[in-house]
Design a protein around this motif. Structure first.
Motif, PDB file in Angstrom:
ATOM      1  N   ARG A  46     -11.540   5.341 -34.462  1.00  0.00           N
ATOM      2  CA  ARG A  46     -10.878   4.440 -33.518  1.00  0.00           C
ATOM      3  C   ARG A  46     -10.556   5.238 -32.257  1.00  0.00           C
ATOM      4  NH1 ARG A  46      -5.524   0.638 -34.110  1.00  0.00           N
ATOM      5  NH2 ARG A  46      -7.016  -0.716 -35.109  1.00  0.00           N
ATOM      6  N   TYR A  47     -10.855   4.635 -31.117  1.00  0.00           N
ATOM      7  CA  TYR A  47     -10.597   5.286 -29.836  1.00  0.00           C
ATOM      8  C   TYR A  47      -9.679   4.371 -29.040  1.00  0.00           C
ATOM      9  CZ  TYR A  47     -11.701   7.742 -25.451  1.00  0.00           C
ATOM     10  OH  TYR A  47     -11.633   8.461 -24.288  1.00  0.00           O
ATOM     11  N   THR A  48      -8.476   4.837 -28.755  1.00  0.00           N
ATOM     12  CA  THR A  48      -7.501   3.998 -28.051  1.00  0.00           C
ATOM     13  C   THR A  48      -7.249   4.555 -26.653  1.00  0.00           C
ATOM     14  OG1 THR A  48      -6.383   3.381 -30.104  1.00  0.00           O
ATOM     15  CG2 THR A  48      -5.113   3.152 -28.075  1.00  0.00           C
ATOM     16  N   THR A  49      -7.343   3.728 -25.663  1.00  0.00           N
ATOM     17  CA  THR A  49      -7.022   4.129 -24.292  1.00  0.00           C
ATOM     18  C   THR A  49      -6.089   3.115 -23.674  1.00  0.00           C
ATOM     19  OG1 THR A  49      -9.372   4.523 -24.039  1.00  0.00           O
ATOM     20  CG2 THR A  49      -8.012   4.811 -22.081  1.00  0.00           C
ATOM     21  N   ILE A  50      -5.062   3.608 -23.021  1.00  0.00           N
ATOM     22  CA  ILE A  50      -4.332   2.767 -22.076  1.00  0.00           C
ATOM     23  C   ILE A  50      -4.496   3.482 -20.765  1.00  0.00           C
ATOM     24  CG2 ILE A  50      -2.113   1.907 -21.293  1.00  0.00           C
ATOM     25  CD1 ILE A  50      -2.804   0.685 -23.834  1.00  0.00           C
ATOM     26  N   GLN A  51      -5.103   2.875 -19.798  1.00  0.00           N
ATOM     27  CA  GLN A  51      -5.215   3.596 -18.545  1.00  0.00           C
ATOM     28  C   GLN A  51      -4.525   2.848 -17.431  1.00  0.00           C
ATOM     29  OE1 GLN A  51      -8.098   1.214 -16.366  1.00  0.00           O
ATOM     30  NE2 GLN A  51      -7.167   3.110 -15.685  1.00  0.00           N
ATOM     31  N   ASN A  52      -3.822   3.637 -16.625  1.00  0.00           N
ATOM     32  CA  ASN A  52      -3.048   3.065 -15.538  1.00  0.00           C
ATOM     33  C   ASN A  52      -3.298   3.899 -14.293  1.00  0.00           C
ATOM     34  OD1 ASN A  52      -1.128   1.601 -14.080  1.00  0.00           O
ATOM     35  ND2 ASN A  52       0.487   3.063 -14.611  1.00  0.00           N
ATOM     36  N   TRP A  53      -4.539   3.965 -13.885  1.00  0.00           N
ATOM     37  CA  TRP A  53      -4.878   4.697 -12.670  1.00  0.00           C
ATOM     38  C   TRP A  53      -4.184   4.046 -11.489  1.00  0.00           C
ATOM     39  CZ3 TRP A  53      -6.885   9.113 -13.777  1.00  0.00           C
ATOM     40  CH2 TRP A  53      -7.755   9.256 -14.856  1.00  0.00           C
ATOM     41  N   SER A  54      -3.910   4.840 -10.469  1.00  0.00           N
ATOM     42  CA  SER A  54      -3.275   4.262  -9.287  1.00  0.00           C
ATOM     43  C   SER A  54      -4.258   3.279  -8.642  1.00  0.00           C
ATOM     44  CB  SER A  54      -2.867   5.351  -8.309  1.00  0.00           C
ATOM     45  OG  SER A  54      -4.004   5.976  -7.774  1.00  0.00           O
ATOM     46  N   LYS A  55      -3.731   2.432  -7.790  1.00  0.00           N
ATOM     47  CA  LYS A  55      -4.503   1.265  -7.374  1.00  0.00           C
ATOM     48  C   LYS A  55      -5.528   1.529  -6.289  1.00  0.00           C
ATOM     49  CE  LYS A  55      -1.134  -1.684  -9.350  1.00  0.00           C
ATOM     50  NZ  LYS A  55       0.075  -2.453  -9.219  1.00  0.00           N
ATOM     51  N   ASN A  56      -5.829   2.814  -6.035  1.00  0.00           N
ATOM     52  CA  ASN A  56      -6.922   3.083  -5.102  1.00  0.00           C
ATOM     53  C   ASN A  56      -8.067   3.803  -5.817  1.00  0.00           C
ATOM     54  OD1 ASN A  56      -5.655   5.438  -5.606  1.00  0.00           O
ATOM     55  ND2 ASN A  56      -5.194   5.953  -3.489  1.00  0.00           N
TER      56      ASN A  56
END
Lengths: 257, 478
Positions: B262-272
């Motif tokens: 299982r590979y879990t990612t939460i990504q919250n890159w900045s909006k640019n």
């Protein structure tokens, strides 16, 4: 003396259609008022307007609660100030835990009402809910369910009354709480209401049939037709409507239909 | 997640928007050419095969056209010559937290990594810019032969296994961004779980971009040998910058017979940030691969985690959410390729658009000839918070075998004003009611997350919705 809850010549419309056409009502602390009326008389509109549903537009009159107009107040502020609506059709909100929702609502209204309010610990709150649930013959399985999702008609009505018990309102509007309930469920729900009822809080019980008023005894019964209260009496009025329907009232008030 | 718990957490909103003074031991010049690619390889003391792999990939990158589908107008704004391709923050890698340089530690402290590790993590590989600076793995896994290290180290220390699998799941010529990553990659995780070994606790890595105009091209390779089992978690947050950055990662997973990944990612890159990631897994006989993929930040995300089911009875599950706010496009989805009999796949996609953001579900379900008895179920639900927001569903279905079963359901709808009214009638503010409904909507996804991630996700969503209410994007007034 300032009255507790006063509706003055209220006019409200939905999508441009006028539904409430000058409704007036006065409720004092500790009173139970029944509002009866045939389908389409505006009963549900009335309950939604009291709670501030933005679908409806108030085009005239006023609603005063403890001396203040509530028309400019948001729905949540009305709730926090002590108005509660038990819905005829409560919304399913998938994925929202019933228990977490109760806690959120409980903390919201109480932190508004009491500056020194400390949110109860999860276990304390759970026990509080359990004690109220016992009054309504609700079991622990509700803890693991999502808000109203897949609830039967009877479960929904119990869930509404449970919320009322927890939020401890001063004014309760019950919108056709008896519809879709069998007699046993109606007794349970009414028992919960009567347990809660005291001289400080007031009820407006909106209903199509008189049977709920046998268990929740009203001080006054009003008949609503075409967006107005057209007749007011004591609890015997409900019995007359049960026996004879609404036609005689229509004739009596010679209301132009 | 109980709301008051979330509220009591004292969200430090600035934590998603801070940056450190830049400190480097080496920073390449802007732009890309073959010399820079060579230089990167030399800086890393790589073996010749990797250097050649990079150069070959760079030549593919040069020739490959940009994708001509999707949000092409946004893609075309990427200026490949305005990006740093390699930045090395410190010269040496350290293994104990105490040895991590102070300014980097501060960053991770604000992200809460040390606490996370203390609690239950088996190991952490935290990528700060391009190099992994901190790495640890609990000795119990090491003794069982589990390898969890950064990709650069893996190339040097485990060349036989890396050389054998690197670039086999996502070859450099797969797409332009995979080619770019193959040429300039730096960092990322390498995991090898030997036959029959179950890693009970999730392995975890955090990634951050800190340098303005810096690309991040991490490369992850996970190999679960026969009957092995592992859960890998990757979290990403990046500080805000005014000019565009590019994140083009490649993730390759190989699950051998009977393995589970299982590979879990939460990504919250900045909006640019352009977030253009190729994630693909091979699942052999009776193996199961699950992608749990949450996309909140970025300017444009294009990401379609894929599972190729190559052996009989292989299974795939892809669970994803996307949230697009003002100026954002989340073009995300899933690909499942059924290339063997009795393979089953399940795709669940939830998307939320607000403040004129756009979400796209783009999916592929392909069933090859001979894959009898295969099954797919796809479910896509889109939630629109206001009138200006947009959502598209673009499912591709390619079936070449008769004896299969397929189910597809898709819903898209605006947030229910009646639900909001109901919740507000119980004393919840409009914002609280919105957050409650949206968190309920993504509950199937949140349930699949470890607690800390669930909390973080709910907080981020709460923050996004606050903006939506405050800016008056919603028309209905309570």
């Amino acid at each position: 003396m300032e009255s507790f809850f006063r509706v003055v010549n209220l006019k409200a419309s939905i999508d441009g259609n006028l539904i409430l056409k000058g409704l007036s009502l006065e409720v004092n602390r500790g009173e139970i008022h029944g509002i009866m009326g045939p389908n389409g008389s505006g009963k549900t509109t009335f309950s939604n307007v009291i709670m501030g549903n933005p679908k409806y537009e108030v085009v005239g009159g006023d609603i005063l609660f403890k001396g203040e107009s509530i028309l400019d107040m948001s729905t949540d502020e009305r709730a926090k100030r002590g108005i509660f609506l038990a819905f005829q059709y409560s919304e399913e909100v998938p994925g929202v835990s019933f228990m977490n929702f109760l806690r959120l609502a409980y903390n919201s209204v109480n932190s508004y009402r009491y500056s020194d309010f400390v949110p109860p610990k999860p276990l304390e709150f759970r026990n509080l809910v359990k004690s109220k649930m016992a009054l309504l013959d609700m079991d622990d399985s509700f803890f693991n369910r999502y808000l109203n999702e897949g609830f039967s008609g009877g479960e929904r009505k119990r869930a509404e009354i449970l919320q009322m018990l927890l939020l401890d309102p001063e004014l309760v509007i019950m919108d056709e709480t008896d519809s879709g309930l069998d007699i046993d469920a109606l007794k349970v729900v009414s028992r919960g209401v009567m347990e809660f009822k005291n001289e400080r809080n007031s009820f407006v019980v909106i209903t199509h049939y008189s049977r709920i008023l046998k268990y929740i005894k009203p001080d006054f019964v009003h008949v609503m037709i075409d967006g107005r209260i057209v007749k007011t009496g004591d609890h015997t009025l409900a019995d007359r409507i049960e026996d004879n329907g609404y036609d005689w009232i229509l004739k009596e008030v010679s209301y132009g239909v | 997640m109980a709301r008051e718990e979330i509220k009591n957490m004292k969200i430090d909103f600035s934590k998603y928007d801070f940056k450190d003074p830049e400190k480097y031991s080496y920073k390449s010049s802007k732009g890309i050419n073959e010399d820079i690619v060579r230089k990167i390889s030399e800086m890393k003391n790589e073996p010749d095969w990797m250097k050649e792999f990079r150069i070959k990939s760079y030549r593919i990158f040069e020739k490959k056209p940009m994708p001509t589908w999707g949000e092409k107008w946004l893609l075309d704004q990427i200026d490949f010559n305005d990006i740093y391709y390699y930045v090395k923050p410190t010269d040496t890698k350290v293994r104990s937290w105490d040895e991590v340089p102070e300014y980097i530690k501060n960053t991770f402290d604000r992200l809460g990594i040390p606490e996370a590790e203390r609690k239950y993590l088996a190991g952490i590989t935290a990528q700060y810019e391009s190099e992994v600076v901190y790495h640890s793995i609990k000795s119990q896994w090491e003794s069982k032969g589990v390898i969890f290290t950064d990709m650069d180290t893996a190339v040097r220390e485990y060349p036989e296994i890396v050389k054998r699998y690197f670039g086999t799941v996502v070859p450099p010529n797969d797409n332009k961004f995979a080619a770019l990553n193959s040429a300039v990659w730096s960092g990322g995780s390498f995991i090898y779980v030997p036959k029959g070994v179950t890693v009970e606790i999730p392995l975890q890595a955090y990634f951050r971009i800190n340098t303005q105009n810096m690309g991040q091209f991490e490369r992850t390779l996970i190999i679960a040998d026969e009957g092995a089992s592992v859960h890998y978690i990757e979290g990403c947050t990046a500080p805000m910058y005014s000019s565009n950055s590019l994140h083009a990662a490649v993730v390759e997973i190989i699950a051998f017979k009977g393995a589970y990944v299982r590979y879990t990612t939460i990504q919250n890159w900045s909006k640019n940030i352009y977030n253009l990631v190729t994630k693909r897994a091979f699942a052999y006989e009776e193996a199961k691969v699950e992608w749990v993929d949450g996309n909140l930040g970025s300017k444009l995300t294009m990401k379609y985690p894929a599972v190729y089911m190559l052996g009989k009875g292989a299974q795939a599950e892809i669970l994803s959410i996307a949230l697009a706010g003002a100026g954002q496009v989340q073009d995300a989805g899933a690909k499942v390729i059924h290339a063997a009999p009795y393979t089953t796949s399940k795709i669940t996609n939830k998307s939320i658009s607000l403040s004129s953001g756009k979400t796209i579900y783009r999916g592929l379900v392909k069933i090859m000839k001979g894959s009898v008895g295969s099954k797919n179920h796809t479910s896509c639900n889109a939630l629109l918070i206001d009138e200006e927001s947009v959502s598209d569903t673009i499912p591709h279905i390619d079936i070449n075998e008769d004896k299969v079963s397929l189910g597809h359901e898709a819903t898209a709808g605006r947030i229910s004003e009646e639900q909001l009214f109901y919740l507000m009638s119980r004393g919840l503010t409009e914002h609280e009611a919105l957050v409650t409904i949206v968190n309920g909507f993504i509950e199937p996804f949140v349930k699949a997350l470890p607690l800390e991630y669930a909390v973080e996700l709910n907080r981020l969503i709460e923050l996004e919705l606050e903006d939506a209410v405050d800016t008056g994007a919603r028309k209905v007034k309570y």
